[in-house]
Design a protein around this motif. Structure first.
Motif, short mmCIF file in Angstrom:
data_model
loop_
_atom_site.label_atom_id
_atom_site.label_comp_id
_atom_site.label_asym_id
_atom_site.label_seq_id
_atom_site.Cartn_x
_atom_site.Cartn_y
_atom_site.Cartn_z
N THR A 1 -5.62 -1.61 5.40
CA THR A 1 -5.04 -1.32 3.98
C THR A 1 -3.92 -1.85 3.84
N ASN A 2 -2.78 -2.05 4.52
CA ASN A 2 -1.62 -2.84 4.19
C ASN A 2 -0.91 -2.58 3.23
N VAL A 3 -0.46 -1.31 2.98
CA VAL A 3 0.17 -0.68 1.81
C VAL A 3 1.57 -1.34 1.65
N PHE A 4 2.22 -1.14 2.52
CA PHE A 4 3.71 -1.68 2.50
C PHE A 4 3.80 -2.99 2.06
N ALA A 5 3.12 -3.97 2.75
CA ALA A 5 2.82 -5.35 2.37
C ALA A 5 2.45 -5.56 1.08
N ARG A 6 1.41 -4.81 0.43
CA ARG A 6 1.02 -5.12 -0.97
C ARG A 6 2.15 -4.48 -1.87
N ALA A 7 2.98 -3.21 -1.39
CA ALA A 7 3.68 -3.04 -2.11
C ALA A 7 4.88 -3.97 -2.86
N LEU A 8 5.10 -4.81 -1.67
CA LEU A 8 6.24 -5.63 -1.64
C LEU A 8 5.86 -6.74 -2.39
N GLY A 9 4.58 -6.86 -2.84
CA GLY A 9 3.94 -8.17 -3.56
C GLY A 9 3.27 -9.21 -2.77
N LEU A 10 3.20 -8.91 -1.48
CA LEU A 10 2.70 -10.11 -0.60
C LEU A 10 1.27 -10.13 -0.59
N PRO A 11 0.37 -11.25 -0.60
CA PRO A 11 -0.92 -11.28 -0.41
C PRO A 11 -1.39 -10.51 0.62
N ASN A 12 -2.52 -9.94 0.16
CA ASN A 12 -3.23 -9.32 1.58
C ASN A 12 -3.93 -10.04 2.72
#
Length: 323
Positions: A95-106
């Motif tokens: 899921t990678n919620v934190f990374a995606r919330a930072l605007g990083l590519p999944n």
């Protein structure tokens, strides 16, 4: 720049070959040490050691949200400080919620490229985090969410399925949420949780309470789940709760948290879920959740057992992140 890469070798979406490619790319620009996690809590221990060593400028977490949470808790073992290494994330979970919330590519390869570009150009930001406190137990920092009650019960069910060999998929979460809804009939009518905020009347009867440090709260595939659309790394914590989960009311609330919350003309603030049995608060620094009986508790999607009382605080600018 000297960096420590903390690798979860069991990360859901990265193979050994992919990890080798990422390590090679990172070593092209960083003085990189690599450590693979060997047990639950190992990422926390590695990050804690890096936080007290001289010369470690950056800790990179390669894994899912659980790995990231452990690294954050290791870095902050002695509290926030400007002397702590920066944090960077390469998403490797389901899921990678934190990374995606930072605007990083999944995608981990694309995210590695974005990380190296950020390092080259000195891009970083200070983010706020949440901290959950239970008497007699260690404090637990969280990057995007914590929850007490129904949602944490679903997380616990999913973890049981994963221990039996099931892969963590969005379908698994949906199925376990439906099963939990069916079996929790009594608690759906009258919840055991009270929300206590200083200076305000207590809110009783919550079936669940979701504490958000950013928005979205999680994702179903690429669809964001947004119970608290105003939650942000730049504010304190948001609280979303439900006092009764009827079939019609729950379906309505689920539809609200899955739809877009931004007004079409962009002139007003986002609108969150609302209704007779919905409770929401924005930008709250300190509050406590008290349950009349032990209730399931989760932090960043990690089930931590049952709790009767958990206090929360928002800590602004707790950690610096390379983005």
């Amino acid at each position: 720049m000297r960096a420590l890469l903390v690798v979860n070798p069991k990360a859901t979406t990265t193979s050994g070959r992919t990890r080798d490619v990422l390590i090679h790319a990172l070593r092209s620009d960083l003085k990189l040490d690599v450590a693979e996690t060997e047990y639950r809590g190992h990422a926390r221990d590695l990050a804690r050691q890096a936080a007290v060593e001289d010369g470690v400028d950056l800790v990179v977490a390669l894994g899912g949200d659980g790995t990231v949470n452990e690294v954050v808790n290791g870095l902050l073992s002695n509290g926030p400080s400007d002397r702590l290494p920066r944090l960077a994330v390469v998403p490797g979970g389901s899921t990678n919620v934190f990374a995606r919330a930072l605007g990083l590519p999944n995608d981990p390869v694309e995210a590695t490229g974005a990380l190296l570009d950020a390092v080259e150009h000195g891009r970083e930001r200070a983010i706020g985090l949440g901290k959950a406190m239970t008497e007699g137990l260690p404090d637990r920092w969280f990057t995007f969410t914590a929850g007490l009650g129904f949602d944490a019960g679903v997380v616990g069910r999913v973890e049981e399925q994963r221990r039996s060999g099931r892969r963590s998929t969005h379908t698994l979460y949906v199925n376990q949420a439906l099963r939990h809804y069916i079996t929790e009939r009594e608690h759906r009518r009258k919840g055991p949780i009270h929300l206590e905020i200083n200076g305000r009347e207590p809110v009783p009867g919550l079936v669940m309470a979701i504490v958000s440090n950013t928005s979205p709260w999680t994702f179903l595939g690429n669809r964001p789940v947004v119970p608290s659309p105003l939650a942000s790394f730049d504010t304190d914590l948001d609280v979303f709760g439900i006092t009764r989960m009827t079939a019609f009311g729950t379906a309505r609330t689920v539809r609200q948290i899955l739809c877009s919350h931004s007004p079409a003309n962009g002139s007003a603030k986002p609108v969150g879920p609302h209704g007779k049995h919905v409770v929401s608060y924005h930008d709250v620094r300190h509050f406590t959740l008290v349950s009349q009986e032990p209730a399931p508790f989760q932090v960043d999607g990690d089930h931590l057992g049952d709790r009767s009382r958990v206090s929360f605080t928002g800590v602004r600018r707790a950690l610096r992140v390379i983005v």
